[in-house]
Design an enzyme around this catalytic site. Sequence first.
Site: not given
Length: 344
Positions: A252, A260-263
Amino acid sequence: MPTCWLVSEDDCHKPVHLPHHHVLTLGRGPETRIKDQKCSRRQVELRADCNKGLISVKQLGTNPTSVDNVVVGKGNQVTLKPGQRLHMVNQLYPYTVSFSEDTSSPTSAREGSKSNKRPLQRDEGEKESPARKVAVSSHREREADDPPLAEKAKPASAEVEPSFSAGHWNQGLKVSMQDPKLQVYKDEKVVVIKDKYPKARHHWLVLPWESIPSLKALRLKHCDLLKHMQHVGGSMVQQCPDGQKLRFRLGYHAIPSMSHVHLHVISQDFDSPCLKNKKHWNSFTTDYFIESEDVIAMLERDGKVAVKDGTSELLKLPLRCHVCHKEQATIPKLKDHLKTHLTS
């Protein structure tokens, strides 16, 4: 008349109120919490026109202020509109502008601005409204004996925040994750999409359906979700035709530009025309990029994710090869150098 607010993309402080036709000077100081000595105490002069919905930005400091990656220049003046991003200095400390009818308090205006900027963080027990189901479409080339992940996917109900503004640039992931043309896998918890501007030959984003605006919003309860995201990312690597030939990292960005959390699941060749500048490079090859396992470990240990002070400064480090650590003068020279590792 709408009221105008300057909103910190890094959530470093409360939104700054910009009264109609009032000149406000900002820079390094307690109001912005910027401590960078390269940012002048009088870095920019801002003047809002609430009727027209825009802000005039004049650079006062010596080091560059920019709007959407275009440098303003000392003494020059440009216009900042909703949907554009202002970097206070040296492509750091990003801000957006929000116009709101709610004038009751800075807190309510902040919440109003976030409806256009990013999803609001919800209480622990509150559920989000289900949105439409999306179709699965896989556009990856796979080996014939390896069934696509997308074919194994279950129908998913995309639980997304209904109040965001799809036209706002930093909400792009919210839109992309709903696009069947970009989706390569989905299940009841996550969706995988191709990065629109990949920084390597293989670059995917794993996003949860649950609305989680940033790493700061992660809590202990999200550990299982992040482990699932890591598992899905690992499966993408295993099924990639170059999965055995290229090295991959899963992680991350400490301070992401997109809500928006994103890997990130990214191959380490960095062979891509979309990798154009030092910020791109350092965001994936320094401690600005936090390994997925480290984020999970931090959550399990502390119940939250902490980003170290000065992390944004890592984006300004010299260009160094991530393999042999030799410093390169420019991005073109760095890319030429990387080819020697790919062929060796």
